[in-house]
Enzyme design. Structure first.
Site, PDB file in Angstrom:
ATOM      1  N   GLY A 175       2.694   7.526   3.483  1.00  0.00           N
ATOM      2  CA  GLY A 175       1.936   6.334   3.869  1.00  0.00           C
ATOM      3  C   GLY A 175       2.327   5.753   5.220  1.00  0.00           C
ATOM      4  CB  ILE A 189      -0.583  -2.480   2.378  1.00  0.00           C
ATOM      5  CG1 ILE A 189       0.780  -2.372   3.090  1.00  0.00           C
ATOM      6  CG2 ILE A 189      -1.300  -1.133   2.386  1.00  0.00           C
ATOM      7  CD1 ILE A 189       1.803  -1.489   2.396  1.00  0.00           C
ATOM      8  NE  ARG A 198       2.930 -10.685  -8.922  1.00  0.00           N
ATOM      9  CZ  ARG A 198       4.022 -11.022  -8.267  1.00  0.00           C
ATOM     10  NH1 ARG A 198       5.101 -11.360  -8.907  1.00  0.00           N
ATOM     11  NH2 ARG A 198       4.044 -11.018  -6.947  1.00  0.00           N
ATOM     12  CD  GLU A 258       6.769   9.624  -4.860  1.00  0.00           C
ATOM     13  OE1 GLU A 258       7.612   9.466  -3.960  1.00  0.00           O
ATOM     14  OE2 GLU A 258       5.755   8.934  -4.959  1.00  0.00           O
ATOM     15  NE  ARG A 289       7.768   2.625  -4.278  1.00  0.00           N
ATOM     16  CZ  ARG A 289       7.543   2.591  -2.972  1.00  0.00           C
ATOM     17  NH1 ARG A 289       6.401   3.033  -2.470  1.00  0.00           N
ATOM     18  NH2 ARG A 289       8.457   2.126  -2.144  1.00  0.00           N
ATOM     19  CB  ILE A 317      -1.314   3.976  -0.586  1.00  0.00           C
ATOM     20  CG1 ILE A 317      -2.138   2.681  -0.606  1.00  0.00           C
ATOM     21  CG2 ILE A 317      -2.127   5.145  -0.089  1.00  0.00           C
ATOM     22  CD1 ILE A 317      -2.541   2.194   0.783  1.00  0.00           C
ATOM     23  CG  HIS A 377       5.962   8.332  -0.868  1.00  0.00           C
ATOM     24  ND1 HIS A 377       6.654   7.820  -1.941  1.00  0.00           N
ATOM     25  CD2 HIS A 377       5.681   7.261  -0.078  1.00  0.00           C
ATOM     26  CE1 HIS A 377       6.782   6.508  -1.813  1.00  0.00           C
ATOM     27  NE2 HIS A 377       6.197   6.148  -0.689  1.00  0.00           N
ATOM     28  N   GLY A 420      -1.792  -7.570  -1.120  1.00  0.00           N
ATOM     29  CA  GLY A 420      -0.740  -8.005  -0.194  1.00  0.00           C
ATOM     30  C   GLY A 420      -1.166  -7.663   1.223  1.00  0.00           C
TER      31      GLY A 420
HETATM   32  C1  GLV Z   1       6.666   3.282   1.122  1.00  0.00           C
HETATM   33  O1  GLV Z   1       6.262   3.700   0.087  1.00  0.00           O
HETATM   34  C2  GLV Z   1       7.389   2.068   1.279  1.00  0.00           C
HETATM   35  O2  GLV Z   1       7.684   1.403   0.292  1.00  0.00           O
HETATM   36  O3  GLV Z   1       7.711   1.776   2.429  1.00  0.00           O
END
Ligand code: GLV
Ligand code: GLV
Length: 318
Positions: free
Chosen positions: A284, A155, A175, A264, A235, A233, A282, A153
């Site tokens: 990011g 990121i 996918r 988490e 889930r 990074i 977490h 995607g």
């Molecule tokens: C971070 O993990 C987000 O989904 O923004």
């Protein structure tokens, strides 16, 4: 006045930003309980919530005035989107704005794991820096290696662009098979099996969906190179964490850089004992600029729906 609930402290003045609304905010970093959330939102028209809060059917159905939820984050696996649609609630998230910061953290974890930065930091602080040595904490280069991106995607694409500067060979699995015109130059679409067997580094940037849950288990680690490094990074539940611990302990793969976890904020205690793993909590998207921008985006989403009666571009459940 129309009520907007803000479930946790945000890095902007939320009362000023939402001055036309009755803001009921949690001004602390302490999460609020599900029961309290339900109580707070029962007469609210808008909610700004965090990505670790479960917005289920029960909350949605017990908030009859609710029109909009702005999720402070891009992943919306915490929200029941089907129930939200049935209740006529617009769900917004914070895409794009956090792309570069999150990609930079992914790259940082990849470099840190490759060059054993956390081990080096611990060793130096513990005053066990021995004499300079030709083999001390020898890591591995990124230059010229193969980077596999799982979930290409925005990121993933941002990580790939950075990797071009390191002369990395970029492969990815998605996918959906992408159109040729959407392919990033210098990158190639491969099957999941090829991604596993060819990559020197795998970076997971996929969202959590029923298809991505536990996509990486013992079987996949065995299919990866023994020298490979896995970065997550996306889930936590995309990886079977217990299997990952085993793979890292027994040398099935060489190392890992993780920002997200299966349960988490609890982190597998064995994971914390492993030297070949770098762990972050977490973070990011956590840069000052991005976190402020995300707050502004949530505010704008609420205003757009409640005042202007329009669905913003960052609506998830159109
Ligand atoms: C971070 O993990 C987000 O989904 O923004
Ligand atoms: C390393 O510090 C070197 O000079 O090779």
């Amino acid at each position: 006045m129309r009520k907007v609930v803000v479930t946790r402290r945000l890095p902007i003045d939320i009362n000023e930003a939402l001055s036309d609304f009755d803001v009921d905010a949690n001004y602390t970093n302490e999460p609020i309980s599900n029961t309290r959330l339900k109580h707070l939102t029962n007469d609210a028209e808008g909610i700004i919530c965090m990505l670790d809060e479960k917005i289920d059917k029960n909350i949605l159905e017990s908030s009859p005035k609710l029109k909009v939820i702005a999720n402070y984050g891009v992943g919306v696996n915490n929200i029941d989107l089907v129930a939200a649609k049935a209740c006529g609630v617009t769900i917004c998230n914070t895409p794009d704005i956090l792309t570069r910061s999150t990609a930079e953290l992914g790259f940082a974890l990849m470099m840190a794991a490759a060059r054993r930065l956390s081990e080096g930091d611990r060793l130096t602080r513990l005053n066990i820096f021995p004499a300079w040595s030709s083999t001390l904490l020898s890591g591995t280069d990124l230059y010229g290696k193969t980077l596999g991106i799982f979930g290409m995607g925005e990121i993933g694409k941002a990580v790939a662009k950075m990797a071009i500067g390191f002369n990395m060979n970029i492969i990815f699995h998605n996918r959906r098979v992408p159109d040729a015109k959407n392919l990033l130059p210098n990158s190639n679409y491969v099957s999941f099996e090829e991604l596993l067997s060819e990559s020197d580094f795998i970076v997971i940037t996929a969202p959590l969906t029923p298809e991505t849950k536990h996509k990486f288990t013992a079987k996949e680690f065995i299919a990866m190179k023994k020298s490979s490094i896995l970065v997550n990074i996306g889930r936590g539940p995309i990886i079977n964490e217990a299997d990952l611990v085993n793979a890292l302990k027994t040398g099935v793969i060489a190392g890992a850089g993780l920002d997200v976890y299966e349960d988490e904020p609890i982190v597998n205690s064995e994971l914390k004992t492993l030297e070949n793993t770098i762990l972050t909590p977490h973070i990011g998207s956590s840069t000052i600029e991005t976190r402020k921008g995300m707050a502004k985006m949530c505010v704008d989403s609420v205003i757009s729906v409640l005042k202007n009666n329009t669905k913003p571009h960052n609506t998830v459940n159109i």
